[in-house]
Scaffold this motif. Structure first.
Motif, mmCIF file in Angstrom:
data_model
loop_
_atom_site.group_PDB
_atom_site.id
_atom_site.type_symbol
_atom_site.label_atom_id
_atom_site.label_comp_id
_atom_site.label_asym_id
_atom_site.label_seq_id
_atom_site.Cartn_x
_atom_site.Cartn_y
_atom_site.Cartn_z
ATOM 1 N N ILE A 64 1.187 -8.032 -7.231
ATOM 2 C CA ILE A 64 2.018 -6.290 -8.302
ATOM 3 C C ILE A 64 2.962 -6.549 -9.866
ATOM 4 C CG2 ILE A 64 3.715 -4.518 -7.207
ATOM 5 C CD1 ILE A 64 3.411 -5.780 -4.436
ATOM 6 N N ARG A 70 -0.153 -1.557 -16.209
ATOM 7 C CA ARG A 70 -0.913 -0.312 -16.703
ATOM 8 C C ARG A 70 0.077 0.555 -17.678
ATOM 9 N NH1 ARG A 70 -0.416 3.166 -10.658
ATOM 10 N NH2 ARG A 70 0.019 4.497 -12.154
ATOM 11 N N GLU A 125 1.823 6.640 -7.395
ATOM 12 C CA GLU A 125 0.940 7.254 -7.652
ATOM 13 C C GLU A 125 1.882 9.289 -7.791
ATOM 14 O OE1 GLU A 125 -1.595 7.140 -8.961
ATOM 15 O OE2 GLU A 125 -1.343 5.055 -8.528
ATOM 16 N N SER A 169 0.710 -1.143 0.024
ATOM 17 C CA SER A 169 -0.345 -0.338 -0.416
ATOM 18 C C SER A 169 0.936 1.970 0.341
ATOM 19 C CB SER A 169 -1.189 0.061 1.482
ATOM 20 O OG SER A 169 -0.260 -0.015 2.669
ATOM 21 N N TRP A 190 2.607 1.488 -3.632
ATOM 22 C CA TRP A 190 1.050 1.982 -4.592
ATOM 23 C C TRP A 190 1.276 3.959 -4.102
ATOM 24 C CZ3 TRP A 190 1.069 -0.376 -8.961
ATOM 25 C CH2 TRP A 190 0.867 -1.447 -8.566
ATOM 26 N N LYS A 191 0.495 4.329 -3.357
ATOM 27 C CA LYS A 191 1.544 5.644 -3.085
ATOM 28 C C LYS A 191 2.032 6.316 -3.239
ATOM 29 C CE LYS A 191 -1.549 5.654 1.463
ATOM 30 N NZ LYS A 191 -1.948 5.566 2.902
ATOM 31 N N LYS A 210 -0.530 -5.732 -12.168
ATOM 32 C CA LYS A 210 -0.938 -4.796 -11.905
ATOM 33 C C LYS A 210 -0.083 -3.327 -12.528
ATOM 34 C CE LYS A 210 -3.678 -5.469 -7.800
ATOM 35 N NZ LYS A 210 -3.900 -4.983 -6.492
ATOM 36 N N LEU A 211 1.017 -3.584 -12.451
ATOM 37 C CA LEU A 211 2.768 -2.974 -12.771
ATOM 38 C C LEU A 211 2.499 -3.609 -14.338
ATOM 39 C CD1 LEU A 211 5.238 -2.942 -10.594
ATOM 40 C CD2 LEU A 211 3.606 -0.740 -10.902
#
Length: 225
Positions: free
Chosen positions: A61, A68, A40, A33, A36-37, A64-65
């Motif tokens: 992870i 994107r 961003e 978490s 991810w912050k 997901k990367l």
């Protein structure tokens, strides 16, 4: 900037300290978490991922990367205690550019990080286009197309394809590919090359046949175009 996601505090602090001492700016995160912050706020130049993590594992992870648009080409290496062939193949198939099993030597880690980062530059000025049958590759754009459709490759897969494509008919042994693509030797772990060639062929689809296996030697760009 290099982001490291590692829940073991001693390993996290040692890796970050070592990278910083070698002139490589790095920041560590204990939990996904927090990572991810940070993503961003700023996209890093590279990510080092442990697999066994709280909240979500490193492979999730990684996936997901890769989905994107702003991180799909990001160099990503897995740092994990899992060192079996199955886990290695799973990580590479999921889009990892490198797989470094623990325990690892710090200077070896630095060498592999630098080798991977070298492959993120824009290269020479002027676009270089390579064409072979239905395959088209732009070196500067890091773009691969098969019959006009774009194919997404990891950094290692792209570098391997580019090396073979720029030397058509030349046979490269596994040892030569390890040295030229990874920038270091694997102490005989040549299966890494075979795994990358296999996944590269799968991603290229019809154009995968252009990468020819030379029995007892290695690989070359020599299939029927």
């Amino acid at each position: 900037m290099i982001y490291l996601v590692e829940d073991d505090e001693s390993i996290r602090e040692l890796v970050v300290y070592t990278l910083n001492s070698q002139g490589l700016e790095a920041e560590g995160f204990e939990v996904p978490s927090a990572f991810w912050k940070a993503v961003e706020k700023k996209i890093p130049d590279m990510v080092l991922l442990d697999i066994m993590l709280p909240e979500e594992d490193g492979l999730e992870i990684l996936k997901k990367l890769r989905k994107r648009s702003d991180t799909k080409q990001l160099p990503i290496a897995m740092l994990t205690a899992k060192g079996s062939e199955y886990d290695t193949v799973k990580g590479l198939d999921s889009g990892a550019d490198d797989y470094i099993p623990k325990p690892f030597r710090m200077m070896e880690l630095v060498s592999r990080v630098k080798a991977l980062l070298r492959r993120t530059g824009h290269g020479e000025e002027g676009e270089q286009i390579y064409e072979f049958g239905c395959l088209t590759v732009s070196k500067q754009r890091h773009q691969v197309k098969v019959e006009g459709e774009e194919v997404i490759l990891t950094m290692k897969e792209f570098e391997m394809l580019l090396l073979l494509l720029s030397n058509p008919g030349i046979v490269f042994t596994r040892a030569q590919l390890l040295d030229k693509i990874w920038g270091y030797q694997f102490d005989g772990e040549s299966r890494t090359v075979d795994v990358h060639v296999r996944t590269l062929r799968q991603k290229l689809g019809k154009a995968g046949q252009y990468i020819e296996t030379v029995r007892g030697m290695g690989y070359k760009m020599g299939g029927t175009a």
